[in-house]
Design a protein around this motif. Structure first.
Motif, PDB file in Angstrom:
ATOM      1  N   ARG A 283       0.663  -1.258  -0.015  1.00 11.83           N
ATOM      2  CA  ARG A 283       0.047  -0.085   0.056  1.00 11.83           C
ATOM      3  C   ARG A 283       0.971   1.461   0.065  1.00 11.83           C
ATOM      4  O   ARG A 283       0.519   2.172  -0.802  1.00 11.83           O
ATOM      5  CB  ARG A 283      -0.876   0.026   1.352  1.00 11.83           C
ATOM      6  CG  ARG A 283      -1.727   1.177   1.275  1.00 11.83           C
ATOM      7  CD  ARG A 283      -2.515   1.176   2.447  1.00 11.83           C
ATOM      8  NE  ARG A 283      -1.980   0.830   3.773  1.00 11.83           N
ATOM      9  CZ  ARG A 283      -1.289   1.747   4.628  1.00 11.83           C
ATOM     10  NH1 ARG A 283      -1.256   2.872   4.122  1.00 11.83           N
ATOM     11  NH2 ARG A 283      -0.754   1.256   5.661  1.00 11.83           N
ATOM     12  N   VAL A 284       1.750   1.231   1.018  1.00 12.49           N
ATOM     13  CA  VAL A 284       2.724   2.518   0.956  1.00 12.49           C
ATOM     14  C   VAL A 284       3.653   2.706  -0.259  1.00 12.49           C
ATOM     15  O   VAL A 284       3.566   3.845  -0.639  1.00 12.49           O
ATOM     16  CB  VAL A 284       3.768   2.330   2.239  1.00 12.49           C
ATOM     17  CG1 VAL A 284       4.636   3.596   2.240  1.00 12.49           C
ATOM     18  CG2 VAL A 284       2.816   2.453   3.511  1.00 12.49           C
ATOM     19  N   GLY A 286       2.580   2.125  -3.268  1.00 13.55           N
ATOM     20  CA  GLY A 286       1.736   2.485  -4.363  1.00 13.55           C
ATOM     21  C   GLY A 286       1.147   3.740  -4.118  1.00 13.55           C
ATOM     22  O   GLY A 286       0.604   4.682  -5.036  1.00 13.55           O
ATOM     23  N   GLU A 287       0.873   4.361  -2.667  1.00 15.82           N
ATOM     24  CA  GLU A 287       0.250   5.435  -2.305  1.00 15.82           C
ATOM     25  C   GLU A 287       1.104   6.687  -2.394  1.00 15.82           C
ATOM     26  O   GLU A 287       0.688   7.795  -2.583  1.00 15.82           O
ATOM     27  CB  GLU A 287      -0.273   5.382  -1.017  1.00 15.82           C
ATOM     28  CG  GLU A 287      -1.394   4.519  -1.066  1.00 15.82           C
ATOM     29  CD  GLU A 287      -2.430   4.195   0.041  1.00 15.82           C
ATOM     30  OE1 GLU A 287      -1.704   4.966   1.110  1.00 15.82           O
ATOM     31  OE2 GLU A 287      -3.229   3.787   0.438  1.00 15.82           O
ATOM     32  N   THR A 288       2.340   6.630  -2.067  1.00 11.68           N
ATOM     33  CA  THR A 288       3.336   7.808  -1.695  1.00 11.68           C
ATOM     34  C   THR A 288       4.660   7.809  -2.102  1.00 11.68           C
ATOM     35  O   THR A 288       5.184   6.553  -2.358  1.00 11.68           O
ATOM     36  CB  THR A 288       3.216   8.183  -0.229  1.00 11.68           C
ATOM     37  OG1 THR A 288       4.100   9.206   0.049  1.00 11.68           O
ATOM     38  CG2 THR A 288       3.676   6.766   0.758  1.00 11.68           C
ATOM     39  N   SER A 295       3.855   5.989   8.212  1.00  5.22           N
ATOM     40  CA  SER A 295       3.374   5.334   7.219  1.00  5.22           C
ATOM     41  C   SER A 295       4.447   3.989   7.275  1.00  5.22           C
ATOM     42  O   SER A 295       3.724   2.739   6.741  1.00  5.22           O
ATOM     43  CB  SER A 295       3.935   5.806   5.729  1.00  5.22           C
ATOM     44  OG  SER A 295       5.231   5.907   5.742  1.00  5.22           O
ATOM     45  N   TYR A 302      -7.458  -0.981   6.035  1.00  3.18           N
ATOM     46  CA  TYR A 302      -7.395  -1.320   4.858  1.00  3.18           C
ATOM     47  C   TYR A 302      -6.022  -2.489   4.490  1.00  3.18           C
ATOM     48  O   TYR A 302      -6.396  -3.513   3.582  1.00  3.18           O
ATOM     49  CB  TYR A 302      -6.433  -0.229   3.972  1.00  3.18           C
ATOM     50  CG  TYR A 302      -6.600  -0.489   2.378  1.00  3.18           C
ATOM     51  CD1 TYR A 302      -7.674  -0.317   1.556  1.00  3.18           C
ATOM     52  CD2 TYR A 302      -5.451  -0.913   1.872  1.00  3.18           C
ATOM     53  CE1 TYR A 302      -7.454  -0.605   0.151  1.00  3.18           C
ATOM     54  CE2 TYR A 302      -4.944  -1.024   0.209  1.00  3.18           C
ATOM     55  CZ  TYR A 302      -6.456  -1.024  -0.226  1.00  3.18           C
ATOM     56  OH  TYR A 302      -6.155  -1.145  -1.681  1.00  3.18           O
ATOM     57  N   ASP A 303      -5.426  -2.567   5.482  1.00  3.47           N
ATOM     58  CA  ASP A 303      -4.305  -4.045   5.458  1.00  3.47           C
ATOM     59  C   ASP A 303      -4.730  -4.976   5.916  1.00  3.47           C
ATOM     60  O   ASP A 303      -4.188  -6.207   5.681  1.00  3.47           O
ATOM     61  CB  ASP A 303      -2.965  -3.441   6.122  1.00  3.47           C
ATOM     62  CG  ASP A 303      -2.405  -2.149   5.833  1.00  3.47           C
ATOM     63  OD1 ASP A 303      -2.100  -1.835   4.547  1.00  3.47           O
ATOM     64  OD2 ASP A 303      -2.074  -1.340   6.703  1.00  3.47           O
ATOM     65  N   ASN A 344     -10.901   2.141  -3.646  1.00  2.79           N
ATOM     66  CA  ASN A 344     -10.278   3.341  -3.432  1.00  2.79           C
ATOM     67  C   ASN A 344     -11.146   4.547  -3.864  1.00  2.79           C
ATOM     68  O   ASN A 344     -11.510   4.498  -5.255  1.00  2.79           O
ATOM     69  CB  ASN A 344      -8.959   3.564  -3.684  1.00  2.79           C
ATOM     70  CG  ASN A 344      -8.416   2.765  -2.679  1.00  2.79           C
ATOM     71  OD1 ASN A 344      -8.437   2.540  -1.822  1.00  2.79           O
ATOM     72  ND2 ASN A 344      -7.172   2.331  -3.367  1.00  2.79           N
ATOM     73  N   VAL A 346     -12.039   7.810  -6.072  1.00  3.42           N
ATOM     74  CA  VAL A 346     -11.512   8.816  -7.010  1.00  3.42           C
ATOM     75  C   VAL A 346     -12.342   9.513  -7.400  1.00  3.42           C
ATOM     76  O   VAL A 346     -13.492   9.439  -8.063  1.00  3.42           O
ATOM     77  CB  VAL A 346     -10.887   7.468  -8.178  1.00  3.42           C
ATOM     78  CG1 VAL A 346     -10.014   8.561  -9.165  1.00  3.42           C
ATOM     79  CG2 VAL A 346      -9.907   6.425  -7.366  1.00  3.42           C
TER      80      VAL A 346
END
Length: 368
Positions: A283-284, A286-288, A295, A302-303, A344, A346
């Motif tokens: 997740r991390v 892909g997100e930031t 983080s 979500y995890d 998610n 959008v």
């Protein structure tokens, strides 16, 4: 002349017994110092740290330790040596700490001088029984030689005995175990482990084994709260933290997972923790593009929610906080459900960006 009866002279014999209670004992032993010498307190504290709950199991281990410790003290006072039976039976579901307790027991027995090496060897039927004639004896002998001086734990021991199979050689392995349990009992401890009911049938079919097993210890399943504590401990060991809402989702996961077959208590919890850490990493990434301390350590709902276990039991809605309302002196958050196409939320092209923040809220189908 009639002979008179001779009078009987009564004499009182006074025994002067001094109850010294150790005052005049020629030899004194400081129990606390002896505990340090044998590392009794250290081993028991380590067992308590390693295992969550299992109060009845820990109590039995303390009782066994006490009689062994007392036997060592009696020997130091010159009293006769009594070698108590040490072979054990551990019954219970998978993942309830049987191997951990066996390892600590091996450590305790070595510290007390009952075992020379104190190693733990864990085997199953495949490690002892061969498929062809003449191969079981050397296979079992090899395992026993490696185990000498320590503890041999046979997991799912009831599979050793298959009475309906004439070509099965498990009986040969059992005969060798019986001989070693009697002849080598001063330097080898056997622990038979498995589910409770099959183990009862196993002992009924092999009375020789049952008579040589001195300690039967049952390992109860962990409670919901204990499983959560185990999970938190595992996350902390890996330097992760469960957020508040992630903890709620985790408890729901436990409720669903415990109802399914093959649930293995702490073993299953360990797998859940590992998968949550994998999902956090994915997740991390892909997100930031910038990593922060939070983080890297914060396990979010979500995890956990991406587990296949939730596909039928849970609906996920992204929701937007639009304000607060006061009622009866309570502050309640008001949410507006937004339609979505993906998990998610959008923003759709051509529409103005909303200033309000999107919050994931998880609602179960049976939520009232």
């Amino acid at each position: 002349m009639r002979k008179q009866d001779c009078p009987i002279k009564k004499e009182w014999i006074v025994l002067n017994v001094e109850l010294s209670f150790g005052v005049n004992d020629p030899k004194k032993i400081d129990i606390q110092e002896l505990k340090k010498t044998y590392k009794i307190t250290e081993s028991l504290e380590k067992l308590d740290r390693d295992l969550i709950g299992l109060g009845s199991v820990k109590k039995r281990i303390q009782e066994i330790t006490a009689i062994l410790f007392m036997d060592k003290i009696r020997q130091d006072f010159g009293l006769s040596k009594y070698y108590p039976g040490l072979h054990m039976s551990f019954t219970g579901s998978p993942g309830t700490g049987k191997s951990t307790v066996a390892s600590r027991m091996a450590e305790l027995l070595q510290n007390l001088g009952y075992l020379s090496r104190g190693q733990l060897i864990v085997v199953s039927r495949d490690d002892l029984v061969a498929q062809f004639v003449g191969q079981t004896a050397p296979k079992t002998k090899d395992v026993l030689e490696k185990s000498m001086g320590g503890v041999l734990l046979i997991d799912e021991a009831y599979y050793l005995y298959k009475p309906n199979n004439e070509k099965d050689y498990g009986g040969e392995a059992i005969e060798m175990l019986l001989q070693v349990m009697e002849n080598k009992r001063t330097d080898l401890v056997l622990i038979f482990a498995g589910y409770s009911e099959p183990m009862k049938m196993f002992y009924r079919s092999n009375p020789g084994l049952s008579s040589r097993v001195a300690h039967h210890i049952d390992f109860p399943d962990y409670s919901r709260e204990e499983l959560l504590t185990i999970a938190k401990k595992l996350f902390q060991e890996r330097q992760y933290e469960l957020s508040f809402y992630a903890e709620e989702v985790f408890l729901k996961y436990l409720d669903l997972r415990c109802q399914l077959p093959l649930f293995a208590n702490a073993r299953s919890i360990k797998n859940i923790v590992n998968r949550a850490c994998f999902r956090l990493a994915s997740r991390v990434m892909g997100e930031t593009g910038v990593f922060t301390y939070k983080s890297l350590i914060n396990i979010t709902p979500y995890d956990l929610i991406l587990s296949t276990l939730f596909l039928k039991g849970l609906k996920t809605f992204p929701m937007t906080k639009i304000g607060y309302s006061k009622r009866n002196s309570e502050i309640r958050t008001v949410f507006q459900v937004l339609e979505y196409e993906k998990l998610n939320y959008v923003e759709k092209p051509g529409k103005p960006q909303r200033s309000s923040k999107v919050f994931p809220v998880y609602v179960w189908k049976n939520f009232s």
